[in-house]
Write an enzyme that holds these catalytic residues in place. Structure first.
Site, short mmCIF file in Angstrom:
data_model
loop_
_atom_site.label_atom_id
_atom_site.label_comp_id
_atom_site.label_asym_id
_atom_site.label_seq_id
_atom_site.Cartn_x
_atom_site.Cartn_y
_atom_site.Cartn_z
N LYS A 166 -6.28 -4.97 3.81
CA LYS A 166 -6.24 -5.88 2.66
C LYS A 166 -5.05 -6.82 2.83
O LYS A 166 -3.91 -6.37 2.97
CB LYS A 166 -6.10 -5.10 1.35
CG LYS A 166 -7.24 -4.10 1.08
CD LYS A 166 -8.48 -4.80 0.60
CE LYS A 166 -9.59 -3.81 0.26
NZ LYS A 166 -9.29 -2.97 -0.91
N ASP B 195 -8.69 2.98 3.46
CA ASP B 195 -8.29 1.84 2.64
C ASP B 195 -6.92 2.14 2.03
O ASP B 195 -5.90 1.68 2.52
CB ASP B 195 -9.34 1.57 1.56
CG ASP B 195 -8.98 0.34 0.70
OD1 ASP B 195 -7.92 -0.26 0.93
OD2 ASP B 195 -9.76 -0.01 -0.19
N LYS C 270 -19.58 1.45 -5.43
CA LYS C 270 -18.40 2.16 -5.91
C LYS C 270 -18.83 3.46 -6.58
O LYS C 270 -19.70 3.46 -7.46
CB LYS C 270 -17.61 1.31 -6.91
CG LYS C 270 -17.01 0.04 -6.32
CD LYS C 270 -15.79 0.35 -5.48
CE LYS C 270 -15.06 -0.93 -5.07
NZ LYS C 270 -13.81 -0.66 -4.34
N GLU D 204 -15.89 4.94 2.55
CA GLU D 204 -14.56 4.34 2.51
C GLU D 204 -13.65 5.15 1.59
O GLU D 204 -13.98 5.41 0.44
CB GLU D 204 -14.66 2.89 2.01
CG GLU D 204 -13.34 2.15 2.05
CD GLU D 204 -13.48 0.69 1.61
OE1 GLU D 204 -12.49 0.11 1.17
OE2 GLU D 204 -14.60 0.15 1.71
N ASP E 174 -17.80 3.54 -1.42
CA ASP E 174 -16.36 3.53 -1.61
C ASP E 174 -16.03 4.41 -2.82
O ASP E 174 -16.32 4.05 -3.96
CB ASP E 174 -15.86 2.10 -1.84
CG ASP E 174 -14.35 2.02 -1.90
OD1 ASP E 174 -13.68 3.07 -1.80
OD2 ASP E 174 -13.82 0.90 -2.05
#
Length: 336
Positions: free
Chosen positions: A250, A228, A153, A203, A177
């Site tokens: 998701k 995403d 992240k 991402e 991400d």
């Protein structure tokens, strides 16, 4: 059919930080649907970004309890149509749909992936997520959990430097991400540096509605880019096809396994790379994701691995990424 609702607060092993928030615990709702001596389990977590609370989801379900319990259950797909007519939020739909699919598989005596005509002999392994922290703590997390594939992240002023330092401590593949924290210019500039550092893809680097920026990134980035936050529900897949190389689905955001399977089908038709991600769920939600594994190119299903303690048994993920599917049918879930 009978419904039971259970609220849990999941304790995380480490403070989990992304570009827009930090947390030490995660509230989650478990929905239990029972019929003919079998019980199916579904899950949806609270989420401040999408303004979702457990109390809100429970209130939604209680308001239509009679319409759900009075439904003559046959297939998850038909049940989903019934649920959509009740105007429930996608997160609430997800918890109910996951429970319905688990119940259906248990009633049929087969795992869902088998009912869907797929084989669990070949599947992608999950990444393990390293949240934003000091470099020292991020390195410590790598060393605490040796893993062949990490999602890192990012969304700080020193993102490339962080990855450069992490690379000194592992040969594993990295995925990045940024959770919408970068601009198009940053993404294009960072991509070649990150590619040299063993990054597989990026991402959602840009804000979800920055389509002009994403068009530029898709054209000029040397790394593939996966949607995403730009790919929430089924209708988003078509638009993402022109701006991303792949999509991360998701279950909580799209409404469950039933719409996710349709998104996978549409994504394949568009030539997109397909990924399913998690939302720090327990093994209840992770076991549902695992049923889709044979249909995916990538997966992020490490949610239960980030917890201090779990609330269920189901799919088990071993240290090398191998998945052990339970003998129990459906999604194979048992609450502890």
């Amino acid at each position: 059919m009978q419904i039971a609702l259970k609220k849990y607060t999941l304790q995380l092993a480490h403070t989990f930080t992304i570009s827009r928030e930090s947390r030490d615990e995660q509230d989650t709702l478990i929905v239990c649907l029972s019929l003919n001596g079998q019980t199916g389990y579904g899950e949806a977590t609270s989420n401040p970004y999408y303004k979702i609370t457990i109390e809100g989801m429970m209130a939604e379900i209680e308001a239509v309890r009679n319409q759900i319990e009075g439904y003559t259950f046959d297939t998850p797909e038909n049940f989903y149509e019934h649920l959509e007519s009740l105007n429930l939020h996608k997160f609430t739909l997800c918890a109910l749909d996951l429970a319905a699919n688990d119940l259906y598989g248990k009633l049929k005596g087969k795992p869902l992936y088998e009912l869907w005509g797929t084989s669990a002999e070949k599947y992608p392994i999950t990444n393990y997520t390293i949240g934003i922290d000091t470099i020292e703590k991020m390195v410590a997390k790598l060393q605490e959990k040796p893993w062949p594939l990490y999602k890192i992240k990012l969304g700080t002023p020193d993102d490339v430097a962080i990855v450069r330092e992490l690379r000194k401590h592992t040969d594993s593949i990295f995925r990045i991400d940024a959770n919408t924290a970068w601009t198009a210019e940053e993404t294009i500039k960072n991509a070649p540096l990150l590619k040299e550092l063993g990054v597989e893809f990026l991402e959602q680097p840009l804000k979800a509605d920055d389509w002009e920026g994403m068009a530029l990134v898709k054209e000029k980035s040397v790394l593939p880019v996966i949607a995403d936050e730009s790919c929430i529900v089924e209708s988003d897949v078509e638009q993402c096809g022109g701006y991303f190389h792949g999509i991360n689905i998701k279950l909580t955001k799209c409404g469950g396994l039933t719409p996710a399977r349709r998104m996978i089908k549409k994504g394949r038709e568009l030539g997109l790379q397909l990924m399913v991600g998690c939302m720090t769920e327990s093994t209840v939600g992770i076991s549902a994701i695992a049923q889709l594994l044979p249909q995916l190119d990538y997966v992020d299903m490490d949610g239960a691995m980030l917890l201090k303690g779990d609330i269920a048994k189901g799919v088990e993920i071993l240290e090398n990424g191998k998945v052990i599917f339970p003998k129990l049918p459906g999604s194979g879930i048992e609450l502890l």
